[in-house]
Design a protein around this motif. Structure first.
Motif, PDB file in Angstrom:
ATOM      1  N   GLU A  19      -9.683   5.375   1.372  1.00 54.93           N
ATOM      2  CA  GLU A  19      -9.064   4.455   2.321  1.00 54.93           C
ATOM      3  C   GLU A  19      -7.796   3.839   1.729  1.00 54.93           C
ATOM      4  O   GLU A  19      -7.688   3.670   0.505  1.00 54.93           O
ATOM      5  CB  GLU A  19     -10.097   3.367   2.662  1.00 54.93           C
ATOM      6  N   ALA A  20      -6.861   3.504   2.610  1.00 57.43           N
ATOM      7  CA  ALA A  20      -5.639   2.821   2.168  1.00 57.43           C
ATOM      8  C   ALA A  20      -5.995   1.397   1.730  1.00 57.43           C
ATOM      9  O   ALA A  20      -6.826   0.740   2.348  1.00 57.43           O
ATOM     10  CB  ALA A  20      -4.625   2.786   3.305  1.00 57.43           C
ATOM     11  N   GLU A  21      -5.350   0.953   0.651  1.00 59.22           N
ATOM     12  CA  GLU A  21      -5.622  -0.402   0.159  1.00 59.22           C
ATOM     13  C   GLU A  21      -5.360  -1.447   1.240  1.00 59.22           C
ATOM     14  O   GLU A  21      -6.014  -2.469   1.291  1.00 59.22           O
ATOM     15  CB  GLU A  21      -4.747  -0.716  -1.070  1.00 59.22           C
ATOM     16  N   TRP A  22      -4.401  -1.153   2.100  1.00 56.83           N
ATOM     17  CA  TRP A  22      -4.080  -2.133   3.133  1.00 56.83           C
ATOM     18  C   TRP A  22      -5.303  -2.424   3.995  1.00 56.83           C
ATOM     19  O   TRP A  22      -5.611  -3.559   4.290  1.00 56.83           O
ATOM     20  CB  TRP A  22      -2.910  -1.652   4.002  1.00 56.83           C
TER      21      TRP A  22
ATOM     22  N   ASP B 260      -5.727  -5.760   1.934  1.00 54.97           N
ATOM     23  CA  ASP B 260      -4.691  -6.637   2.472  1.00 54.97           C
ATOM     24  C   ASP B 260      -5.024  -7.172   3.863  1.00 54.97           C
ATOM     25  O   ASP B 260      -4.939  -8.372   4.115  1.00 54.97           O
ATOM     26  CB  ASP B 260      -3.334  -5.922   2.514  1.00 54.97           C
TER      27      ASP B 260
ATOM     28  N   PRO C  10      -2.907  -9.769  -2.983  1.00 56.96           N
ATOM     29  CA  PRO C  10      -2.742  -9.051  -4.251  1.00 56.96           C
ATOM     30  C   PRO C  10      -2.906 -10.011  -5.428  1.00 56.96           C
ATOM     31  O   PRO C  10      -2.449 -11.143  -5.374  1.00 56.96           O
ATOM     32  CB  PRO C  10      -1.304  -8.527  -4.180  1.00 56.96           C
ATOM     33  N   ASP C  11      -3.582  -9.586  -6.459  1.00 58.09           N
ATOM     34  CA  ASP C  11      -3.809 -10.348  -7.687  1.00 58.09           C
ATOM     35  C   ASP C  11      -4.705 -11.570  -7.506  1.00 58.09           C
ATOM     36  O   ASP C  11      -4.932 -12.317  -8.433  1.00 58.09           O
ATOM     37  CB  ASP C  11      -2.491 -10.788  -8.344  1.00 58.09           C
ATOM     38  N   HIS C  12      -5.189 -11.794  -6.302  1.00 57.42           N
ATOM     39  CA  HIS C  12      -6.146 -12.880  -6.128  1.00 57.42           C
ATOM     40  C   HIS C  12      -7.455 -12.473  -6.813  1.00 57.42           C
ATOM     41  O   HIS C  12      -7.819 -11.303  -6.802  1.00 57.42           O
ATOM     42  CB  HIS C  12      -6.393 -13.128  -4.641  1.00 57.42           C
TER      43      HIS C  12
ATOM     44  N   ARG D  19      -9.902 -10.039  -5.314  1.00 61.62           N
ATOM     45  CA  ARG D  19      -9.647  -8.614  -5.348  1.00 61.62           C
ATOM     46  C   ARG D  19     -10.288  -7.987  -6.574  1.00 61.62           C
ATOM     47  O   ARG D  19     -10.629  -6.811  -6.568  1.00 61.62           O
ATOM     48  CB  ARG D  19      -8.130  -8.385  -5.352  1.00 61.62           C
TER      49      ARG D  19
ATOM     50  N   GLY E 159      -1.801   3.598  -3.720  1.00 61.30           N
ATOM     51  CA  GLY E 159      -2.136   2.665  -2.648  1.00 61.30           C
ATOM     52  C   GLY E 159      -3.395   3.067  -1.919  1.00 61.30           C
ATOM     53  O   GLY E 159      -3.665   2.620  -0.817  1.00 61.30           O
TER      54      GLY E 159
ATOM     55  N   LYS F 110      -6.681 -15.121   9.751  1.00 63.36           N
ATOM     56  CA  LYS F 110      -5.621 -14.309   9.124  1.00 63.36           C
ATOM     57  C   LYS F 110      -5.886 -12.825   9.327  1.00 63.36           C
ATOM     58  O   LYS F 110      -4.963 -12.017   9.432  1.00 63.36           O
ATOM     59  CB  LYS F 110      -5.543 -14.623   7.624  1.00 63.36           C
TER      60      LYS F 110
ATOM     61  N   ILE G  75      -4.877 -11.959  12.825  1.00 66.24           N
ATOM     62  CA  ILE G  75      -3.415 -11.856  12.953  1.00 66.24           C
ATOM     63  C   ILE G  75      -2.934 -10.517  12.393  1.00 66.24           C
ATOM     64  O   ILE G  75      -2.145  -9.812  13.036  1.00 66.24           O
ATOM     65  CB  ILE G  75      -2.736 -13.037  12.219  1.00 66.24           C
ATOM     66  N   ALA G  76      -3.439 -10.147  11.217  1.00 65.65           N
ATOM     67  CA  ALA G  76      -2.996  -8.892  10.601  1.00 65.65           C
ATOM     68  C   ALA G  76      -3.357  -7.696  11.466  1.00 65.65           C
ATOM     69  O   ALA G  76      -2.735  -6.635  11.352  1.00 65.65           O
ATOM     70  CB  ALA G  76      -3.620  -8.738   9.215  1.00 65.65           C
ATOM     71  N   CYS G  77      -4.359  -7.849  12.325  1.00 63.09           N
ATOM     72  CA  CYS G  77      -4.785  -6.725  13.171  1.00 63.09           C
ATOM     73  C   CYS G  77      -4.289  -6.871  14.603  1.00 63.09           C
ATOM     74  O   CYS G  77      -4.694  -6.112  15.481  1.00 63.09           O
ATOM     75  CB  CYS G  77      -6.308  -6.613  13.151  1.00 63.09           C
TER      76      CYS G  77
ATOM     77  N   LEU H 286      -0.913 -17.128  -9.346  1.00 63.73           N
ATOM     78  CA  LEU H 286      -0.669 -15.690  -9.266  1.00 63.73           C
ATOM     79  C   LEU H 286      -0.083 -15.147 -10.567  1.00 63.73           C
ATOM     80  O   LEU H 286      -0.468 -14.076 -11.052  1.00 63.73           O
ATOM     81  CB  LEU H 286       0.294 -15.436  -8.103  1.00 63.73           C
TER      82      LEU H 286
ATOM     83  N   ARG I 227      -4.390 -10.068 -16.291  1.00 63.78           N
ATOM     84  CA  ARG I 227      -4.778  -8.693 -15.989  1.00 63.78           C
ATOM     85  C   ARG I 227      -3.935  -7.698 -16.789  1.00 63.78           C
ATOM     86  O   ARG I 227      -4.444  -6.717 -17.315  1.00 63.78           O
ATOM     87  CB  ARG I 227      -4.594  -8.427 -14.503  1.00 63.78           C
TER      88      ARG I 227
ATOM     89  N   ALA J  71       0.520   5.052  -0.095  1.00 61.56           N
ATOM     90  CA  ALA J  71       0.295   4.188   1.062  1.00 61.56           C
ATOM     91  C   ALA J  71       1.083   2.907   0.881  1.00 61.56           C
ATOM     92  O   ALA J  71       1.066   2.306  -0.182  1.00 61.56           O
ATOM     93  CB  ALA J  71      -1.183   3.868   1.198  1.00 61.56           C
TER      94      ALA J  71
ATOM     95  N   VAL K 209       0.975  -8.546   6.538  1.00 65.90           N
ATOM     96  CA  VAL K 209      -0.281  -8.983   7.123  1.00 65.90           C
ATOM     97  C   VAL K 209      -0.074 -10.125   8.123  1.00 65.90           C
ATOM     98  O   VAL K 209      -1.032 -10.688   8.616  1.00 65.90           O
ATOM     99  CB  VAL K 209      -1.288  -9.435   6.035  1.00 65.90           C
TER     100      VAL K 209
ATOM    101  N   ARG L   2       1.366  -9.779  10.995  1.00 62.55           N
ATOM    102  CA  ARG L   2       1.373  -9.223  12.349  1.00 62.55           C
ATOM    103  C   ARG L   2       0.668  -7.879  12.301  1.00 62.55           C
ATOM    104  O   ARG L   2       0.423  -7.349  11.209  1.00 62.55           O
ATOM    105  CB  ARG L   2       2.799  -9.029  12.859  1.00 62.55           C
TER     106      ARG L   2
ATOM    107  N   LEU M 231      -3.628   9.449   3.280  1.00 60.07           N
ATOM    108  CA  LEU M 231      -5.015   9.733   2.900  1.00 60.07           C
ATOM    109  C   LEU M 231      -5.262  11.233   2.868  1.00 60.07           C
ATOM    110  O   LEU M 231      -4.651  11.983   3.626  1.00 60.07           O
ATOM    111  CB  LEU M 231      -5.987   9.103   3.912  1.00 60.07           C
TER     112      LEU M 231
END
Lengths: 374, 841
Positions: free
Chosen positions: A151-154, A158, A164-166, A169, A188, A322, A325-327, B361, B368, B606, B611, B613, B627
């Motif tokens: 699967e795509a990381e997005w 995301d 990212p880096d949270h 994750r 990715g 959130k 919104i992203a979807c 961050l 890391r 990819a 994110v 929208r 993929l």
């Protein structure tokens, strides 16, 4: 018998005398009774009812009688022949029953012989259990959604508010797919760490209301041991509609555990954190094995729940706006809830599987008893 | 986060009877994952007292050096006489204060102490190590040597605070503030409805110009930097027992007083601190990004090459610390050591305390990048209360003055990038809407205030979130706070009413049917891991240019032997077959359904889409194009007996025909009649391999292969001889499906049966003869079945005889013998013409 007619000159016919008829009848009945198999009975039948049998011969003599005597004699002979036939039939049935009983005994077999000529096949309990869970929701009107394992990381992170880096994750030990180009290029692309990317795919694809379940295989970088596997199974649920609440989430969970584990099952929600839900909760259910009776009862410890009385099933919560919104879903209009949990662990305690490895080694001795459905 | 209950009680007046388990339950209910409650000193029973070593006699002649000691334990032994004790440790001398356990006592782990003979002496008790008392190892493996000020005969159970309970809390990433006693205390106070004594409420002097000079050149990375200095620390000052014990219970090892104090304050307030030896810092302290290639040796002794994105602390010479992650070795606090010339203790006397706030961050990335997880980094990543920095520095200064005899210098450096308070506007009934519960405005406001928020407004609330809760940023975050404090357990249970669903899709039903059909045919499902390596393909004899070599490869596989994802299901099944065989099951039929993964080789990386929208359809399509192909397959493997021998007669070994039939079984579920052709394809026996084809839109498409494995393969993979396999592509089969079946018309007229035997060359496939017969027989043919294959001398070498039963029937009449014969003759004629068959006898 009618009164003697003095005006008539009787012709004496020996064979039709009542005592003669009675004697022939007795002979016939005795012979029938004496016949001890069907062959003998057939001979008796010929001798006593055949054309040349005494009663048949007697019957022929009736014609020689004067008219007024005919009826009398006919009646006598007819009755006698009737009784012979009746006796024959009864004896015939008797002898046939005896023969049948004897032959069928001879044909008897040992029905306890085993017949394992073609050993039975079986589906894997993880497969059938996932179907069973999915069917609980399909019956409520949900549909089954699917997505790719690579699967795509997005989609995996995301879109689900894993920044990212949270640290969140890093909570999921992820298998990363190598890029095509020069070494070190990030593709990715990952092996999905949960079934939740199917949530994002579904929301991107469909207009609400959306009610789906997504069973499937997921991956984390855990070594295989008695309680961990790098490959395991989850089922995800997503409902997005107008006015959905946490109470709806709770009710849906209650319904699920009752459908799968019995009507007296209960769930418990504990606050927790997941990036893609807010509020978030950990979902527990009453221990399927001890039903909570091991709590504070050191004499009856429970290995399944470590005497806690509750078993952790998985995470859940209200879909984070959130994510909506992203979807492309309007969080002002729609809200939703989601949950996901590990099928493998659930199967383990539902069926007393003691070692995770048993489910992934493909040993037919483990799988065969589960048959087609569980 | 490990939280000693005794320490927690310092901030919240918990009921005296509250046990660790009680607190655990309360904290779980408000959302802290208290995983365990450890009961320290459980089962511990005295006498356990402070003793002073009077004499030491070295015993000779044993495998290891042994000491016979007399120890003054005061009146603890009832006599006041010196206690005779044998001891194997050597880290003490005459006059030292030690911890002595006397006969009759019980140590943790049900270790009962009694006088006993050992090494030729009688030992009346034991001199204890930290381990034996359940305090955790201090790294020396020796016995505990106490500071001299403790009285002989003092009860050591109380002195060493050996009985306590410790809550172990798995802190979720949103609750960084609970990586401190202060945060856990706040949650505990709320859960119990008790007031909190906030340890961060300290008198802090205002900043002035006299402090240690600091230059922050990256205010985005470092929003706040407080520096305080303490001078004149006494090198001989030791960390007091109570502080050591708190660190130990919290899971940290005492090191030296200055370091212990910074760790203690971090545990208490959640603010990571760093202490520099002022004499080793040259010039002003700076905060900046590293220049690529710069080097720094961190406290763990590792030399690190820095990245341009790493935030570093510097002095005149360069980096002296990896900001917020780990300090540098060159400014480390020196442990006290005796000066070789004067014999006096020397160590760090002047320290600079850093209490800074770094970008979460940036810290996460640096930690890391350098694979360096520290207590400090763990806290900064999850968010530290920026407002607590100066209080934390003050607390450290106070403790250094109190415990190390230092003097707080007046200079206070504080560099702050101003940032306004964070507010969230939320309607007062939002939590009600999220929960499905009518809490009411009053409850909502009260709960938010308990969390530390300032709340204004009526229907529309303006909520200022506390500085220690960086995770609160959206209305739903506030809803969660209200709902969790009101209790998730009080949520009602309601069921939504989804719109009517359509049930399973055709594809989903097909996948279920295939599983059932194979299981019904005697196959047992195995779920194999998809991890594999090219050596497996080598064993299968698969060529280098075969598409099955185009694997998806993992960056971080569990095993270097298996870095790839499977491109075929067969190897996994063969592994399961071999495992079963090795465990003594010899008649085996296994199946698996699932995806295989095929890299096309031109997948683009990819993209990281936005994110805020929905991505456009093109963007989603580009993600999907990155993929690999993931077609769904079904496969079987077989070995040993397909049917067992028994009282009914002979058994039957599994063979190539079973494998092909498994393909037909799968295909039938998709409504597809397979076309079977002779094939040569690894890993199969070249003479016993079938290609399985299906018609898709009138075109023959390869959907799978089946047959017996090549003997070289069975040998290379240590498989039973004559192992057979089949693999078929379910996605292609699905495309070949013909939709709803048209019901056959059933004729009630009598059947006319005709048998024919045809002799053909061995090389002629039966399938060709059959299709010729079918075509020639025409419409009257109802069915045709091959009932015998015969070879023998009468036929001659290279010939075979195929015997077919043909059944003819008409829909509208009884066929005459002539009609049936004519149809048969036509069938034979076509076969003769097409295949060179000769009608036999």
């Amino acid at each position: 018998m009618s009164a003697p007619n003095k005006s008539y000159d009787p012709v004496e016919v020996e064979a039709l005398k009542p005592e003669e008829i009675a004697a022939r009848l007795d002979e016939a009945l005795a012979a029938i009774a004496a016949a001890d198999d069907l062959e003998a009975l057939r001979e008796v039948k010929v001798a006593h009812t055949g054309d040349r049998s005494p009663l048949a011969l007697a019957n022929r003599e009736i014609g020689a009688l004067p008219p007024h005597a005919k009826a009398d004699a006919g009646k006598r002979v007819g009755q006698a022949r009737g009784r012979v036939n009746q006796a024959l039939k009864a004896r015939q049935e008797e002898l046939e029953a005896e023969r049948d009983a004897r032959v069928l005994v001879e044909e008897a077999v040992d029905v306890t012989l085993p017949y394992d000529r073609t050993p039975a096949g079986a589906r894997h309990p993880l497969t059938t259990f996932m179907e069973r869970v999915a069917d609980v929701f399909v019956a409520m009107g949900y549909e089954v959604a699917e997505g790719p394992e690579v699967e795509a990381e997005w989609f995996n992170f995301d879109a689900l508010n894993f920044v990212p880096d949270h640290p969140a994750r890093q909570m999921q030990d992820t298998f990363f797919v190598q890029g095509n180009g020069t070494e070190g290029d990030e593709s990715g692309v990952v092996l999905r760490t949960h079934t939740s990317p199917v949530q994002a795919r579904t929301l991107v694809d469909r207009e609400p209301p959306v009610y789906v379940v997504c069973p499937g295989r997921v991956y984390r970088t855990d070594e295989l041991d008695a309680t961990h596997s790098p490959v395991f199974h989850q089922i995800e649920l997503l409902a997005v509609d107008e006015g959905l609440t946490m109470a709806d989430l709770k009710g849906t969970l209650d319904h699920m555990v009752r459908a799968l584990f019995g009507p007296d099952m209960k769930t418990r929600l504990r606050p927790n954190y997941f990036p893609f839900t807010e509020p978030s909760a950990e979902m527990d259910m009453v221990c399927y094995v001890c039903r909570g009776e091991s709590v504070g009862n050191p004499d009856r410890p429970c290995r399944t729940c470590s005497s806690e009385g509750w078993i952790e099933l998985g995470g859940c919560g209200m879909v984070n706006p959130k994510v909506l919104i992203a979807c492309g879903v309007d969080p002002e209009k729609y809200s939703g809830f989601a949950f996901g949990f590990g099928i493998d662990r659930m199967l383990m305690f539902r069926h007393n599987v003691e070692d995770m490895r048993d489910m992934f080694e493909g040993d037919v001795r483990f799988t065969r008893p589960f048959g087609m459905e569980i | 986060m490990r939280v000693p209950l005794s320490w927690l009680r310092e901030y919240v007046d918990l009921p005296a009877t509250a046990t660790g388990r009680d607190v655990q339950e309360k904290l779980i209910a408000v959302g802290l994952e208290v995983e365990t409650v450890e009961r320290l000193g459980e089962g511990l029973k005295g006498p356990l007292v402070v003793g002073q070593v009077l004499t030491i006699e070295e015993l000779e002649g044993f495998k290891k050096p042994i000491r016979f000691c007399t120890v003054d334990v005061g009146q603890a032994n009832g006599t006041g006489e010196p206690q005779e004790i044998v001891c194997g440790a050597r880290n003490f001398s005459v006059g030292d204060k030690v911890v002595v356990v006397l006969p009759g006592a019980v140590l943790p782990g049900d270790f009962k102490i009694a006088a006993r003979k050992t090494y030729g002496k009688t030992s009346h008790g034991m001199i204890c190590s930290g381990d034996e008392l359940g305090m955790g190892d201090d790294g020396t493996h020796g016995i505990i040597v106490l500071p001299p000020e403790y009285e002989v005969g003092t009860d050591a159970i109380a002195l060493l605070e050996l009985v306590d309970e410790v809550l172990d809390i798995a802190v979720t990433p949103d609750r960084g503030y609970c990586l401190s006693m202060r945060g856990v205390a706040r949650e505990t106070a709320t859960a119990y409805g008790l007031p909190l004594r906030d340890p961060a409420l300290l008198d802090v002097p205002p900043p002035n110009a006299g402090g240690y000079p600091v230059q922050v050149s990256d205010p985005m990375g470092c929003g706040r930097f407080t520096a305080r200095t303490v001078a004149g620390l006494e090198p001989e000052a030791r960390t007091p027992l109570w502080l050591q014990r708190r660190l130990q219970k919290a899971g940290m090892r005492p090191v030296s007083l200055a370091v212990d104090i910074t760790n203690y304050v971090m545990l208490e307030l959640g603010q990571p601190l760093h202490a520099y030896d002022r004499t080793t810092v040259s010039g002003p302290i700076g905060v900046r990004r590293a220049t690529p290639g710069e080097q720094l040796t961190t406290l763990d002794g590792t030399k690190r090459v820095l990245d341009a994105a790493d935030l570093v602390i510097t002095d005149d010479r360069g980096p002296i610390g990896l900001a917020g992650v780990m300090g540098g070795a060159n400014t480390e606090i020196a442990a006290a050591a005796a000066d070789p010339e004067t014999g006096r203790l020397r160590g760090t006397t002047d320290v600079v305390i850093e209490a800074a706030h770094f970008d979460a961050l940036s810290i996460a990335r640096t930690a890391r990048r350098h694979k360096l997880s520290s207590e400090a980094a763990k806290r900064f990543e999850r968010g530290v209360d920026p407002e607590a920095a100066s209080a934390a520095a003050q607390r450290a200064v106070d403790l250094l003055v109190l415990l190390a005899g230092g003097t707080a210098e007046e200079g206070v450096t504080e560099i702050v990038t101003p940032s306004g308070p964070r507010t969230i506007t939320v309607s007062a009934d939002h939590p009600d809407k999220v929960a499905g519960v009518a809490y009411g405005r009053e409850t909502v406001v009260r709960r938010l205030q308990q969390v530390g928020c300032d709340v204004y407004g009526q229907d529309e609330l303006v909520v200022t979130v506390p500085s220690w809760r960086p995770d609160l940023s959206e209305p739903n975050d506030l809803a969660e706070e209200v709902i969790r404090l009101e209790g998730y357990e009080n949520l009602p249970s309601t069921l939504p009413l989804p719109p009517a669903g359509r049930g399973l899709t055709e594809r989903q039903r097909l996948h279920r049917r295939v599983g059932r059909a194979l299981a019904g045919a005697g196959y047992v499902e195995a779920l194999n891991y998809p991890f594999t390596g090219s050596h497996v393909l080598d064993q299968l004899g698969i060529e280098q240019d075969d598409p099955r070599r185009a694997a998806v490869t993992l960056v971080n596989p569990l095993s270097d032997e298996e870095p790839d994802l499977r491109t075929t299901l067969v190897p996994g099944l063969l592994g399961a077959l071999r495992r079963n065989y090795g465990r003594g099951t010899h008649d085996l039929a296994l199946f698996e359904t699932g995806p295989v993964f095929r890299a096309s080789g031109d997948e683009k990386p990819a993209s990281r889409l936005v994110v805020d929208r929905r991505p456009t359809d093109d963007e989603i399509a580009s993600l999907d194009a990155s993929l690999p192909q993931q077609p769904r397959r079904a496969a079987v493997v077989l070995a040993g007996g397909r049917e067992q021998a028994g009282w009914w007669g002979e058994g039957r070994p599994a063979n190539w025909a079973d494998a092909i039939e498994a393909g037909r079984t799968v295909a039938r579920e998709a409504g597809v009649e397979l076309i079977v052709r002779q094939d040569q394809h690894a890993p199969f026996h070249p003479g016993r391999c079938a290609a399985l084809l299906a018609l898709v839109d009138g075109e023959e498409v390869l959907v799978g292969n089946a047959g017996e494995l090549h003997p070289r393969v069975t040998k290379a993979m240590s498989l039973p001889e004559r192992t057979c396999a089949m693999e078929i592509d379910l996605d292609r089969l699905e495309r070949a499906g013909t939709g709803p079946l048209r019901a056959p018309k059933i004729s009630a007229f009598p059947v006319a049966t005709q048998d024919v035997a045809l002799v053909v060359d061995d090389s002629v496939p039966a399938a060709e003869v059959e299709s010729a017969l079918r075509e020639g027989a025409g419409e009257l043919l109802e069915s045709l079945r091959l009932f015998d294959v015969f070879t023998g001398e009468q036929l001659g070498a290279g010939k075979k005889s195929l015997a077919y039963a043909l059944r003819f029937r008409a829909a509208d009449r009884t066929l005459t013998a002539e009609e049936a014969s004519a149809a048969r003759d036509a069938a034979v004629a076509t076969a003769v013409e097409r295949t060179g068959a000769v009608l036999r006898g």
